[in-house]
Design a protein around this motif. Structure first.
Motif, PDB file in Angstrom:
ATOM      1  N   SER A 130      35.586  24.432  16.260  1.00  0.00           N
ATOM      2  CA  SER A 130      35.229  23.023  16.350  1.00  0.00           C
ATOM      3  C   SER A 130      36.424  22.133  16.665  1.00  0.00           C
ATOM      4  N   LEU A 131      37.603  22.727  16.934  1.00  0.00           N
ATOM      5  CA  LEU A 131      38.683  21.927  17.491  1.00  0.00           C
ATOM      6  C   LEU A 131      38.245  21.307  18.816  1.00  0.00           C
ATOM      7  N   SER A 132      37.371  22.005  19.557  1.00  0.00           N
ATOM      8  CA  SER A 132      36.711  21.435  20.727  1.00  0.00           C
ATOM      9  C   SER A 132      35.353  20.909  20.279  1.00  0.00           C
ATOM     10  N   THR A 133      35.075  19.650  20.561  1.00  0.00           N
ATOM     11  CA  THR A 133      33.871  19.015  20.030  1.00  0.00           C
ATOM     12  C   THR A 133      32.591  19.718  20.496  1.00  0.00           C
ATOM     13  N   ARG A 134      31.590  19.728  19.643  1.00  0.00           N
ATOM     14  CA  ARG A 134      30.301  20.360  19.958  1.00  0.00           C
ATOM     15  C   ARG A 134      29.159  19.341  19.861  1.00  0.00           C
ATOM     16  N   THR A 135      29.469  18.129  20.237  1.00  0.00           N
ATOM     17  CA  THR A 135      28.534  17.013  20.106  1.00  0.00           C
ATOM     18  C   THR A 135      27.177  17.293  20.741  1.00  0.00           C
ATOM     19  N   GLU A 163      22.607  23.324   6.931  1.00  0.00           N
ATOM     20  CA  GLU A 163      24.005  23.610   6.577  1.00  0.00           C
ATOM     21  C   GLU A 163      24.710  24.369   7.698  1.00  0.00           C
ATOM     22  N   LYS A 164      24.008  25.304   8.317  1.00  0.00           N
ATOM     23  CA  LYS A 164      24.594  26.067   9.414  1.00  0.00           C
ATOM     24  C   LYS A 164      24.812  25.188  10.640  1.00  0.00           C
ATOM     25  N   VAL A 165      23.878  24.266  10.888  1.00  0.00           N
ATOM     26  CA  VAL A 165      24.025  23.341  12.014  1.00  0.00           C
ATOM     27  C   VAL A 165      25.264  22.475  11.825  1.00  0.00           C
ATOM     28  N   LEU A 166      25.429  21.932  10.621  1.00  0.00           N
ATOM     29  CA  LEU A 166      26.579  21.075  10.341  1.00  0.00           C
ATOM     30  C   LEU A 166      27.883  21.861  10.387  1.00  0.00           C
ATOM     31  N   ALA A 167      27.850  23.111   9.909  1.00  0.00           N
ATOM     32  CA  ALA A 167      29.047  23.949   9.953  1.00  0.00           C
ATOM     33  C   ALA A 167      29.472  24.208  11.394  1.00  0.00           C
ATOM     34  N   PHE A 168      28.506  24.445  12.279  1.00  0.00           N
ATOM     35  CA  PHE A 168      28.807  24.663  13.692  1.00  0.00           C
ATOM     36  C   PHE A 168      29.420  23.406  14.314  1.00  0.00           C
ATOM     37  N   LEU A 169      28.910  22.239  13.897  1.00  0.00           N
ATOM     38  CA  LEU A 169      29.371  20.980  14.471  1.00  0.00           C
ATOM     39  C   LEU A 169      30.777  20.611  14.006  1.00  0.00           C
ATOM     40  N   SER A 170      31.040  20.716  12.703  1.00  0.00           N
ATOM     41  CA  SER A 170      32.288  20.180  12.161  1.00  0.00           C
ATOM     42  C   SER A 170      33.308  21.241  11.779  1.00  0.00           C
ATOM     43  N   GLY A 171      32.902  22.513  11.690  1.00  0.00           N
ATOM     44  CA  GLY A 171      33.818  23.554  11.268  1.00  0.00           C
ATOM     45  C   GLY A 171      34.011  23.629   9.772  1.00  0.00           C
ATOM     46  N   ASP A 172      33.249  22.862   8.996  1.00  0.00           N
ATOM     47  CA  ASP A 172      33.366  22.845   7.541  1.00  0.00           C
ATOM     48  C   ASP A 172      32.232  23.643   6.893  1.00  0.00           C
ATOM     49  N   LYS A 173      32.299  23.796   5.587  1.00  0.00           N
ATOM     50  CA  LYS A 173      31.216  24.412   4.828  1.00  0.00           C
ATOM     51  C   LYS A 173      30.434  23.305   4.114  1.00  0.00           C
ATOM     52  N   TRP A 174      29.107  23.363   4.243  1.00  0.00           N
ATOM     53  CA  TRP A 174      28.257  22.314   3.688  1.00  0.00           C
ATOM     54  C   TRP A 174      27.230  22.922   2.735  1.00  0.00           C
ATOM     55  N   ALA A 175      27.006  22.259   1.602  1.00  0.00           N
ATOM     56  CA  ALA A 175      25.942  22.626   0.663  1.00  0.00           C
ATOM     57  C   ALA A 175      25.117  21.368   0.406  1.00  0.00           C
ATOM     58  N   LEU A 176      23.846  21.403   0.756  1.00  0.00           N
ATOM     59  CA  LEU A 176      22.973  20.228   0.662  1.00  0.00           C
ATOM     60  C   LEU A 176      21.932  20.407  -0.435  1.00  0.00           C
ATOM     61  N   THR A 177      21.816  19.417  -1.287  1.00  0.00           N
ATOM     62  CA  THR A 177      20.778  19.378  -2.314  1.00  0.00           C
ATOM     63  C   THR A 177      19.985  18.098  -2.133  1.00  0.00           C
ATOM     64  N   THR A 180      38.884  12.504  12.601  1.00  0.00           N
ATOM     65  CA  THR A 180      38.234  13.469  13.490  1.00  0.00           C
ATOM     66  C   THR A 180      36.723  13.256  13.543  1.00  0.00           C
ATOM     67  N   THR A 181      36.086  13.061  12.424  1.00  0.00           N
ATOM     68  CA  THR A 181      34.663  12.683  12.312  1.00  0.00           C
ATOM     69  C   THR A 181      33.761  13.333  13.352  1.00  0.00           C
ATOM     70  N   ARG A 182      33.693  14.639  13.326  1.00  0.00           N
ATOM     71  CA  ARG A 182      32.813  15.358  14.244  1.00  0.00           C
ATOM     72  C   ARG A 182      31.337  14.990  14.030  1.00  0.00           C
ATOM     73  N   SER A 183      30.994  14.474  12.856  1.00  0.00           N
ATOM     74  CA  SER A 183      29.585  14.223  12.537  1.00  0.00           C
ATOM     75  C   SER A 183      29.067  12.893  13.082  1.00  0.00           C
ATOM     76  N   ARG A 184      29.896  12.145  13.823  1.00  0.00           N
ATOM     77  CA  ARG A 184      29.402  10.895  14.411  1.00  0.00           C
ATOM     78  C   ARG A 184      28.214  11.157  15.321  1.00  0.00           C
ATOM     79  N   SER A 185      28.259  12.248  16.064  1.00  0.00           N
ATOM     80  CA  SER A 185      27.156  12.563  16.973  1.00  0.00           C
ATOM     81  C   SER A 185      25.869  12.833  16.207  1.00  0.00           C
ATOM     82  N   PHE A 186      25.986  13.432  15.025  1.00  0.00           N
ATOM     83  CA  PHE A 186      24.809  13.701  14.197  1.00  0.00           C
ATOM     84  C   PHE A 186      24.135  12.386  13.809  1.00  0.00           C
TER      85      PHE A 186
END
Length: 325
Positions: free
Chosen positions: A210-215, A48-62, A166-172
């Motif tokens: 994350s306005l600047s990509t962190r791919t 969740e922290k990795v994804l938050a760093f990448l996209s700037g969003d908050k993630w909760a994974l189950t 914007t799809t910052r998660s394409r790199s993931f």
């Protein structure tokens, strides 16, 4: 792969709204089926922290147990392990990484170039680069795999999905594809990107976070590798150009290939971050010349003293189209 696909589908389907320094932060709660939920649940917070760093969003994974009705395991078509897997997007950095990888191969060794696309203008560029690499570094083994993966346009009920661009998660997803291939023989995955673009320092206060990509940011790659390894998955990730600028990479290519060959090879790559050319009746493969990717590319040609033969939209090297220019 299931995690990456679910993340990208959510990222593409939820629009960012309004303004603000948090870049319209969204909150996602995802339930993802996996073969063994226990190790992924244990590393959920780290992911969740990795994804938050990448996209700037908050993630909760189950994580839940997948259905027992699963497709058969993939067949290994080449039992000889490759030396490495290299991501080949079609950009200049990935092309240079693939070329360097092939030049480093010894007798009897081979590597796998992995390309991904959702925009259909990319595969011809990717195939051309792979063929050029075979020509420039002959007598070494190479496999090139192109994968098309994209979220569908319509929901199950037939209504259209919203499409967030914007799809910052394409790199993931691209990295997950690479790790899936590399995991077959547990070999390293190369993600070639110049060090400046990896760190991608914001050019102004309005580009923080994350306005600047962190791919390929070192922190993202390191934390992703740690989290995935903790779950027991393969995560041997390397960026061979982390200590170089793009200009230095172009200069090294000229030293190896010669200025003319380097110019032709690099000019055939695609660095543009925009895809709206069709709206102006311009082929989408033609690069704009003014986005961040294009500006950095042009500066790198200049810094390396290599001729840039790319036909940019602006400033254009072609005659002005009076009807649509």
């Amino acid at each position: 792969m299931r995690i990456a696909l679910t993340v990208l589908a959510a990222d593409r389907s939820v629009l960012r709204a309004g303004g603000g320094s948090n870049w319209n932060q969204r909150h996602f709660e995802l339930e993802i089926p996996v073969s063994d939920p226990e190790p992924w649940t244990a590393t959920a917070e780290a992911l969740e922290k990795v994804l938050a760093f990448l996209s700037g969003d908050k993630w909760a994974l189950t994580f839940t147990a997948q259905s027992k009705d699963q497709p058969p395991a993939p067949t290994v078509t080449n039992p000889v392990p490759p030396t490495r897997v290299v991501l080949l997007s079609g950009g200049a950095d990935s092309a240079l990484g693939a070329l360097q990888s092939r030049r480093l191969l010894g007798d009897g060794e081979h590597h796998v170039l992995l390309s991904h696309f959702s925009n259909t203008m990319l595969p011809p560029i990717q195939r051309h680069i792979a063929a050029d690499i075979e020509r420039l570094a002959p007598r070494r083994g190479q496999q090139h795999r192109i994968v098309r993966l994209a979220r569908g346009r319509h929901r199950i009920d037939g209504t259209a999905y919203p499409s967030e661009t914007t799809t910052r998660s394409r790199s993931f997803l691209f990295i997950a594809l690479g790790l899936a291939v590399a995991s077959i023989h547990r070999v390293p995955l190369w993600i070639p990107e110049n060090g400046f673009a990896s760190i991608n320092p914001p050019l102004g206060f309005e580009r923080l976070g994350s306005l600047s990509t962190r791919t390929t940011h070192p922190a993202f790659l390191q934390d992703l590798s740690t989290a995935v390894s903790a779950a027991g998955a393969h995560a041997d990730i390397h960026n061979p150009f982390a200590q170089l600028t793009k200009g230095q990479m172009f200069r090294d290519a000229a030293d190896v290939l010669g200025a003319e060959e380097a110019s032709a090879f690099l000019s055939s790559t695609h660095s543009c971050g925009l895809t709206g050319q069709r709206a102006h009746r311009i082929p989408p493969a033609r690069q704009c010349g003014i986005c961040f990717g294009c500006v950095l590319r042009r500066a790198s040609f200049t810094a390396a003293g290599v001729a840039d033969r790319t036909d940019y939209i602006a400033p254009s090297t072609a005659a002005v189209d009076r009807d649509h220019g």
